[in-house]
Design an enzyme around this catalytic site. Structure first.
Site, mmCIF file in Angstrom:
data_model
loop_
_atom_site.group_PDB
_atom_site.id
_atom_site.type_symbol
_atom_site.label_atom_id
_atom_site.label_comp_id
_atom_site.label_asym_id
_atom_site.label_seq_id
_atom_site.Cartn_x
_atom_site.Cartn_y
_atom_site.Cartn_z
ATOM 1 N N ASN A 135 48.883 41.723 28.847
ATOM 2 C CA ASN A 135 48.880 42.985 29.569
ATOM 3 C C ASN A 135 47.845 42.935 30.685
ATOM 4 O O ASN A 135 46.635 42.847 30.410
ATOM 5 C CB ASN A 135 48.534 44.132 28.617
ATOM 6 C CG ASN A 135 48.375 45.455 29.357
ATOM 7 O OD1 ASN A 135 49.357 46.060 29.755
ATOM 8 N ND2 ASN A 135 47.133 45.879 29.575
ATOM 9 N N GLU A 136 48.322 42.948 31.916
ATOM 10 C CA GLU A 136 47.475 43.158 33.103
ATOM 11 C C GLU A 136 46.314 42.192 33.256
ATOM 12 O O GLU A 136 45.324 42.523 33.916
ATOM 13 C CB GLU A 136 46.921 44.598 33.113
ATOM 14 C CG GLU A 136 47.987 45.669 33.233
ATOM 15 C CD GLU A 136 47.414 47.086 33.264
ATOM 16 O OE1 GLU A 136 46.201 47.255 33.092
ATOM 17 O OE2 GLU A 136 48.206 48.023 33.470
#
Ligand code: BMA
Length: 825
Positions: A415-416
């Site tokens: 995630n990110e």
């Protein structure tokens, strides 16, 4: 194989730093819940207690148990200590001798301990070093620049990252034996698992290939398998190939049924010895991530059994700050709510944990596709050889555990992580190499050896490259859109971009007064007081909530009203985003809002509160994710100010139908413009054909003449879509900010009818239009079929309410309280 369960033994634990006395412990469990059960610490969620409990993470903790080993157990050739999860820096000792040291919470361990075991009494000790101490003393060369969440160097250890504090979660860095632990004793060989792969042929037939994975490779081993569906054995056979007679396919929620076959495989060695049985539930389906070049760029859509599916759902965070004690009922509550709101996909976000079997069981049963992140989020990770080796083990362990699951739709690297690097690091070759070593090499390479059928996507968001501009998200890949909320852009900005797949976007709200009462001392109830501020982890959170609320609603007369408005605003925002992306189906094929659930009671982006109560958003989600919806696109901006003056650029309303129920249908679209004094100003209807996967602009209304005549603050547009003479979707379109509406006050009549001991039917009828009417029953826990809806003058609104405990109609009526927007000021 013989199994000696150790979780069920008597365990004791102590603070190993000051060698305090041994006390009763729970396994699986963690030190925080053990301390709490013994009342050695106060409720960690109450008030600001979190702040006083940070000492726990600085200590070492020790767990021990004693167990009896029988002669029969010791007679087996191999005896393994199996730990499905140790959190995290553990030293394992059996009868005083060190067995192993661990530093990864996300892998299961298996050690041969036969030489250390003795007949009769044995002692197992698991010492947990302080994770904070580990972080301070390991991988000192790794110094990521924190840009998003308060994580920093905690990424040097493979441990649930949000435990270190997140923008919706408290800091409770746990230690403990967090999953099952046991002894497994066997001779000759052991069945580790069966690798099942499915072949779906064009004629609809389905075959299974079964590859046994054994502790000791045995090319002569034979599989005897059986397939059971709904209690009936539908096929049995011998060998590694199985044909499924009359296969029944597994479908995502709202697309069909979720038949789950119980597949049992007995493995027999070449010389005829039974080696063990492996039993799992499987669903027959194909799932692919279709990325085909098209006129706009490249598609990004999940295709299940050949059918492109618009992914509707939300992001999942750990269901509790202390995950070790969670059971099926805890997961069922929120996942059932997700399915009730017509979700078909849950994204297990990368800052938490790989979830428990209960979680995936429920997703299989409910038709919730799982987008599974690997546990990496929001900051840079090390990539030294030891770290990569540990990550490879983790990926293989998790993939082996989950690859047979019907619900498993995607493995996603992180995630990110890339985009949380500060700008200057994104072009630093050393940092790029580290990133690629982890997410483009270690993870996919490890996966390829274990799971050959589930797609791997390196990160979220990702576009096939690190380009993260919104314009690129309109062409390909998945997007996280935080202009609304973090950047405080107008809510209308949701309609600016035609993303291919929006995997994150969100808006915070406060939790209900009922949930607040579970953690907030009565003398400190103010939403901006010390307790509530500690239960708001996004530093700017309260200001941003107030900012958005003030853009739409009048200054509320009290805190309960502010809470309600914050929830209305959140629901409106998510509706605006989701309907926009659904209207752009099939260009856009997914909308997963941030976030479904909470891990403690807090102000957050969740649609379900920690207590299980649905916020306004969850009721709205049930409407805006419904398979067939009417949706209004209102160009311009009803909130525009030009110079110092309030102006509207609103005049046209485009009415769309969006249909992703598998069967085509015929419907009637209808619209009516009303004056708030009750007069019907105009109206019409249109017969519409609804076909799978289609979003159609059916009608454009020019409301400028009516607005000029009556004033936009005095009218509302009621829209609806009927199928088979039943309204399947309806909404109210406002042409001004709700705070400028001259909402009338009227009377509401209520009828309560008991349907059974736990269930009532309630009919509301109002003399006037009431916007976002909501009701509650104090502390009576319940789930309503609808709430936060509009009441139209002299029209019945019927809802059913399921209560947790038995309740009479009279009692329900006595407890019932209700209000709508007009009551907030
Ligand atoms: C997203 C997530 C989380 C975070 C959320 C809200 O980007 O990935 O890290 O909690 O935003 O800020």
């Amino acid at each position: 194989m013989q199994t000696l369960p150790l979780s069920s033994q008597q365990w004791r634990f102590r603070d190993a730093t000051d060698r305090s006395s041994w006390r009763a412990a729970s396994v699986p469990g963690c030190v925080h819940t053990d301390l709490r059960r013994l009342e050695r610490i106060p409720d960690p969620f109450w008030g600001t207690n979190e702040l006083d409990l940070q000492w726990i993470e600085e200590r070492d903790w020790e767990y021990r148990t004693q167990f009896q080993a029988s002669a029969a157990l010791l007679a087996e050739e191999v005896i393994e200590l199996v730990a499905d999860g140790l959190d995290t820096v553990a030293t394992v000792l059996l009868n005083g001798t060190e067995v192993a040291r661990t530093d990864n919470m996300f892998v299961g361990w298996r050690w041969d301990v036969k030489p250390l075991l003795r007949r009769g009494r044995n002692e197992l000790v698991v010492r947990f070093g302080s994770a904070m101490d580990y972080i301070r003393t390991h991988r000192l060369e790794h110094q990521p620049r924190e840009t998003n969440d308060p994580v920093g160097r905690c990424t040097v250890i493979r441990k649930q990252q949000c435990q270190f504090g997140w923008d919706w979660g408290p800091r409770f860095v746990t230690a403990g034996i967090w999953r099952d632990i046991r002894l497994e004793a066997w001779s000759a060989n052991r069945v580790e698992c069966i690798h099942v792969s499915q072949t779906h042929r064009p004629d609809g037939s389905v075959a299974l290939d079964l590859v046994p994975e054994l502790a000791r490779p045995d090319p002569d081993a034979v599989c005897r398998w059986s397939l059971v569906l709904d209690g009936t054995t539908v096929a049995t056979g011998e060998g590694t190939h199985a044909e499924v007679p009359q296969p029944r396919l597994w479908w995502p929620n709202d697309h069909g049924a979720q038949p789950l076959y119980s597949l049992s495989v007995d493995v027999v060695s070449g010389d005829g010895r039974p080696l063990g049985t492996w039993t799992r539930r499987i669903g027959l389906r194909t799932i692919t991530l279709d990325r085909t070049p098209d006129a706009a760029g490249e598609s990004f859509r999940f295709v299940v059994n050949g059918r492109p599916i618009f992914a509707k759902g939300a992001n999942w965070i750990p269901a509790h700050s202390f995950v070790a004690g969670l059971g099926r009922a805890d997961y069922a509550r929120d996942l059932r709510s997700a399915a009730l709101a017509h979700m078909n996909m849950i994204r297990v976000w990368g800052g938490g944990i790989y979830e428990s079997e209960d979680f995936y069981d429920l997703c299989d049963e409910l038709g919730l596709l799982v987008w599974q992140d690997f546990m990496f989020a929001c900051t840079r990770y090390p990539a030294d050889a030891d770290f990569l080796a540990s990550v490879r083990d983790e990926a293989k362990f998790q993939a082996r555990r989950l690859r047979h699951r019907a619900c498993l739709a995607l493995w996603c690297g992180n995630n990110e992580v890339f985009h949380c690097n500060p700008e200057e690091h994104r072009n630093d070759p050393r940092i790029i190499a580290q990133y690629e070593a982890l997410f483009h090499e270690a993870l996919p390479q490890a996966l390829a050896t274990v799971d050959t059928s589930t797609t791997y996507w390196p990160g979220s968001p990702w576009r096939g490259d690190p380009d993260h501009h919104h314009e690129t998200g309109e062409k390909r890949g998945d997007t996280h859109f935080w202009d609304v909320w973090h950047a405080r852009h107008p809510v209308k900005d949701y309609e600016k971009y035609r993303f291919r797949f929006c995997s994150e976007f969100g808006m915070q709200s406060f939790c209900s007064p009922e949930t607040q009462a579970t953690f907030c001392p009565p003398d400190d109830p103010n939403v901006f007081g010390a307790t509530m501020e500690n239960h708001q982890k996004n530093r700017a959170g309260n200001q941003i909530i107030l900012d958005y609320v003030s853009r739409r609603y009048r200054f509320p007369k009290g805190q309960d009203e502010l809470i309600y408005l914050s929830q209305l605003n959140q629901a409106l925002c998510m509706q605006m985003g989701v309907e926009h992306w659904r209207r752009h189906m099939p260009h856009c094929m997914g909308a997963l809002y941030w976030q479904l659930n909470d891990c403690w009671p807090v102000a957050s982006w969740s649609s379900i509160e920690f207590t299980g109560r649905w916020k306004a958003l969850h009721h709205a989600a049930r409407r805006f994710f419904a398979p067939t919806v009417v949706s209004a696109f209102v160009p311009g901006d009803e909130t525009a100010t030009i110079g110092n003056y309030r102006r509207t650029t609103v005049g046209l309303v485009h009415l769309y139908t969006v249909h992703d129920a598998p069967e085509p249908a015929k419907g009637v679209l209808h619209w009516e413009l009303f004056h708030l004094d009750g007069r019907r100003l105009l109206g019409g209807s249109k017969r519409v054909a609804l076909r799978y996967g289609e979003s159609v602009e059916q009608k454009t209304l020019d409301l400028r003449p009516a607005m000029e005549r009556h004033g936009r603050d005095h009218v509302y547009l009621r829209i609806g879509l009927d199928v088979a003479e039943r309204t399947v979707s309806e909404d109210t379109v406002l042409l001004t900010r709700p705070r400028f509406l001259s909402l009338p006050r009227g009377r509401t009549k209520v009828r309560v009818r008991s349907l059974d001991s736990h269930r009532c039917e309630i009919t509301f009828r109002s003399t006037v239009f009431q916007h976002r009417f909501s009701f509650r029953f104090g502390t009576l826990s319940h789930l309503a079929s609808d709430d936060f809806f509009d009441l139209y003058p002299d029209k019945d609104k019927v809802v059913t309410v399921d209560f947790e405990k038995p309740v009479t109609a009279a009692k329900a009526k006595e407890k019932l309280r209700f209000h709508s927007l007009v009551d907030t000021y």
